[in-house]
Design a protein around this motif. Structure first.
Motif, PDB file in Angstrom:
ATOM      1  N   ASP A   1     -36.997   4.217  25.375  1.00 48.13           N
ATOM      2  CA  ASP A   1     -38.324   4.757  25.643  1.00 48.13           C
ATOM      3  C   ASP A   1     -39.362   4.145  24.709  1.00 48.13           C
ATOM      4  N   ALA A   2     -38.991   4.001  23.421  1.00 46.90           N
ATOM      5  CA  ALA A   2     -39.924   3.432  22.454  1.00 46.90           C
ATOM      6  C   ALA A   2     -40.227   1.970  22.775  1.00 46.90           C
ATOM      7  N   GLU A   3     -39.206   1.215  23.160  1.00 47.30           N
ATOM      8  CA  GLU A   3     -39.430  -0.187  23.487  1.00 47.30           C
ATOM      9  C   GLU A   3     -40.331  -0.329  24.709  1.00 47.30           C
ATOM     10  N   ALA A   4     -40.121   0.546  25.697  1.00 44.56           N
ATOM     11  CA  ALA A   4     -40.969   0.509  26.885  1.00 44.56           C
ATOM     12  C   ALA A   4     -42.413   0.835  26.528  1.00 44.56           C
ATOM     13  N   ALA A   5     -42.599   1.813  25.628  1.00 43.14           N
ATOM     14  CA  ALA A   5     -43.950   2.184  25.215  1.00 43.14           C
ATOM     15  C   ALA A   5     -44.616   1.045  24.447  1.00 43.14           C
ATOM     16  N   ILE A   6     -43.866   0.393  23.577  1.00 42.88           N
ATOM     17  CA  ILE A   6     -44.408  -0.725  22.805  1.00 42.88           C
ATOM     18  C   ILE A   6     -44.804  -1.876  23.735  1.00 42.88           C
ATOM     19  N   ALA A   7     -43.959  -2.150  24.718  1.00 41.45           N
ATOM     20  CA  ALA A   7     -44.262  -3.211  25.675  1.00 41.45           C
ATOM     21  C   ALA A   7     -45.521  -2.884  26.478  1.00 41.45           C
ATOM     22  N   ALA A   8     -45.667  -1.619  26.867  1.00 35.05           N
ATOM     23  CA  ALA A   8     -46.852  -1.208  27.628  1.00 35.05           C
ATOM     24  C   ALA A   8     -48.116  -1.350  26.783  1.00 35.05           C
ATOM     25  N   PHE A   9     -48.005  -0.965  25.493  1.00 35.11           N
ATOM     26  CA  PHE A   9     -49.146  -1.115  24.583  1.00 35.11           C
ATOM     27  C   PHE A   9     -49.538  -2.586  24.447  1.00 35.11           C
ATOM     28  N   ALA A  10     -48.551  -3.435  24.218  1.00 37.63           N
ATOM     29  CA  ALA A  10     -48.834  -4.860  24.054  1.00 37.63           C
ATOM     30  C   ALA A  10     -49.497  -5.435  25.306  1.00 37.63           C
ATOM     31  N   ASP A  11     -49.005  -4.998  26.469  1.00 39.92           N
ATOM     32  CA  ASP A  11     -49.580  -5.492  27.725  1.00 39.92           C
ATOM     33  C   ASP A  11     -51.018  -5.025  27.883  1.00 39.92           C
ATOM     34  N   ASP A  12     -51.300  -3.758  27.522  1.00 36.69           N
ATOM     35  CA  ASP A  12     -52.657  -3.221  27.624  1.00 36.69           C
ATOM     36  C   ASP A  12     -53.613  -3.948  26.691  1.00 36.69           C
ATOM     37  N   VAL A  13     -53.166  -4.257  25.492  1.00 38.35           N
ATOM     38  CA  VAL A  13     -54.024  -4.955  24.539  1.00 38.35           C
ATOM     39  C   VAL A  13     -54.343  -6.364  25.046  1.00 38.35           C
ATOM     40  N   ARG A  14     -53.320  -7.061  25.505  1.00 40.79           N
ATOM     41  CA  ARG A  14     -53.528  -8.447  25.954  1.00 40.79           C
ATOM     42  C   ARG A  14     -54.393  -8.529  27.202  1.00 40.79           C
ATOM     43  N   SER A  15     -54.350  -7.484  28.019  1.00 37.94           N
ATOM     44  CA  SER A  15     -55.165  -7.490  29.238  1.00 37.94           C
ATOM     45  C   SER A  15     -56.490  -6.755  29.037  1.00 37.94           C
ATOM     46  N   ARG A  16     -56.751  -6.324  27.792  1.00 34.54           N
ATOM     47  CA  ARG A  16     -57.975  -5.609  27.415  1.00 34.54           C
ATOM     48  C   ARG A  16     -58.144  -4.275  28.144  1.00 34.54           C
ATOM     49  N   ARG A  17     -57.063  -3.686  28.569  1.00 34.79           N
ATOM     50  CA  ARG A  17     -57.138  -2.330  29.123  1.00 34.79           C
ATOM     51  C   ARG A  17     -57.190  -1.281  28.013  1.00 34.79           C
ATOM     52  N   PHE A  18     -56.767  -1.654  26.805  1.00 35.47           N
ATOM     53  CA  PHE A  18     -56.846  -0.764  25.653  1.00 35.47           C
ATOM     54  C   PHE A  18     -57.544  -1.510  24.527  1.00 35.47           C
ATOM     55  N   PRO A  19     -58.512  -0.866  23.862  1.00 35.05           N
ATOM     56  CA  PRO A  19     -58.937   0.513  24.070  1.00 35.05           C
ATOM     57  C   PRO A  19     -59.899   0.641  25.254  1.00 35.05           C
ATOM     58  N   GLY A  20     -59.829   1.803  25.920  1.00 36.64           N
ATOM     59  CA  GLY A  20     -60.750   2.089  27.008  1.00 36.64           C
ATOM     60  C   GLY A  20     -61.966   2.825  26.492  1.00 36.64           C
ATOM     61  N   PRO A  21     -62.899   3.124  27.387  1.00 36.97           N
ATOM     62  CA  PRO A  21     -64.135   3.819  26.981  1.00 36.97           C
ATOM     63  C   PRO A  21     -63.842   5.130  26.260  1.00 36.97           C
ATOM     64  N   GLU A  22     -62.767   5.799  26.662  1.00 37.47           N
ATOM     65  CA  GLU A  22     -62.459   7.097  26.050  1.00 37.47           C
ATOM     66  C   GLU A  22     -61.885   6.982  24.630  1.00 37.47           C
ATOM     67  N   HIS A  23     -61.610   5.748  24.184  1.00 32.76           N
ATOM     68  CA  HIS A  23     -60.996   5.556  22.882  1.00 32.76           C
ATOM     69  C   HIS A  23     -61.958   4.980  21.843  1.00 32.76           C
ATOM     70  N   VAL A  24     -63.217   4.741  22.230  1.00 28.98           N
ATOM     71  CA  VAL A  24     -64.181   4.150  21.313  1.00 28.98           C
ATOM     72  C   VAL A  24     -65.367   5.070  21.139  1.00 28.98           C
ATOM     73  N   PHE A  25     -66.232   4.739  20.169  1.00 27.08           N
ATOM     74  CA  PHE A  25     -67.339   5.616  19.791  1.00 27.08           C
ATOM     75  C   PHE A  25     -68.674   4.942  20.058  1.00 27.08           C
ATOM     76  N   GLY A  26     -69.614   5.726  20.619  1.00 27.53           N
ATOM     77  CA  GLY A  26     -70.954   5.236  20.859  1.00 27.53           C
ATOM     78  C   GLY A  26     -71.884   5.520  19.701  1.00 27.53           C
ATOM     79  N   ASP A  27     -73.166   5.201  19.872  1.00 25.22           N
ATOM     80  CA  ASP A  27     -74.150   5.456  18.807  1.00 25.22           C
ATOM     81  C   ASP A  27     -74.437   6.932  18.619  1.00 25.22           C
ATOM     82  N   LYS A  28     -74.223   7.721  19.650  1.00 22.27           N
ATOM     83  CA  LYS A  28     -74.526   9.164  19.575  1.00 22.27           C
ATOM     84  C   LYS A  28     -73.252   9.973  19.767  1.00 22.27           C
TER      85      LYS A  28
END
Length: 274
Positions: free
Chosen positions: A247-274
């Motif tokens: 399970d951990a390896e699958a999660a790590i692989a999914a994270f790596a794939d999201d980072v490389r494809s710029r799906r992570f971080p998404g809008p819900e994971h970052v902070f705006g000016d306000k």
């Protein structure tokens, strides 16, 4: 009801009660090496063992022989911070107790003082009986360990099943001698099922099996083994209750794939000016 069936901390008298009482519930023991895991184990187990297996599980060593007293104390402190109820036992590492009873006392006293554990565990049967007696007479509770003793793996010729043929009598005598010396319990590792059952019936202290028999007074496993943290290693005596490694390896692989494809971080994971 299990030994740890109440909110009261488990002590040596409660462990002793698991021996011979009609309808006694087996002792439950797992290893832990960190505070978060200790908190999980503490909720369900009677004994939490800070095993020298941490050398292989956490530090990537080939055996337990390279584990130091400082390593055991470091992880013992971490486990103590996560333990409120279970009886905490810390392994004495190779070379810290075999030289003499005085050496064993000096190092065991340090382990207990610095970690706050309730007892120490040391490997060896008849040859360690004198040391066990020396420690217990001076207020240091000892869990013994006979059968396959990993710290003596070179002398034993590998991680082989113990207690077959004439070797059974030696291990039986080991168990008898550590019990008579004052150990409050004894781990039986990788011994034949009939021998483990016989030892359990014949000695006065609780037996805790690992690759032994369901007839033992309790059972212990390395927590990383039973949780399936290692995808390429599963001893015969281990039942896997999860596959966290996969399970951990699958999660790590999914994270790596999201980072490389710029799906992570998404809008819900970052902070705006306000």
């Amino acid at each position: 009801m299990s030994v740890s069936g109440t909110a009261r901390p488990v002590g040596l008298p409660e462990i002793a009660q698991a021996k011979g009482a009609k309808g006694a519930t087996p002792i439950v023991c797992l290893t832990a090496y960190t505070t978060p895991v200790a908190r999980l184990v503490d909720r369900h187990c009677d004994i939490v063992l800070v095993g020298d297996s941490l050398g292989m599980v956490l530090h990537g060593l080939d055996s337990t022989l390279g584990v130091t007293l400082e390593m055991m104390i470091l992880h013992g402190k971490a486990v103590r911070r996560g333990t409120e109820r279970a009886l905490m036992v810390v392994d004495m590492p190779f070379g810290s107790y075999e030289e003499s009873p005085k050496q064993a006392f000096r190092n065991a006293a340090r382990v207990m003082a610095e970690t706050g554990c309730a007892a120490v565990k040391l490997e060896g049967g008849t040859t360690m009986a004198e040391t066990i007696g020396f420690l217990t007479r001076r207020g240091i509770p000892v869990m013994a360990h006979v059968g396959l003793t990993p710290q003596a793996v070179n002398a034993l010729g590998g991680y082989k099943v113990q207690g077959r043929g004439p070797d059974a009598e030696r291990i039986l005598n080991d168990a008898r001698d550590v019990a008579e010396a004052g150990a409050f319990s004894v781990v039986l590792e990788k011994v034949t099922e009939p021998l483990a059952r016989r030892i359990t019936q014949e000695i006065a202290i609780p037996t805790i099996g690992i690759g032994a028999s369901a007839g033992c007074d309790g059972q212990v496993l390395v927590i990383d083994d039973m949780l399936g943290m290692f995808t390429d290693f599963q001893p015969k005596f281990v039942k896997r209750y999860a596959e966290l490694g996969r399970d951990a390896e699958a999660a790590i692989a999914a994270f790596a794939d999201d980072v490389r494809s710029r799906r992570f971080p998404g809008p819900e994971h970052v902070f705006g000016d306000k």
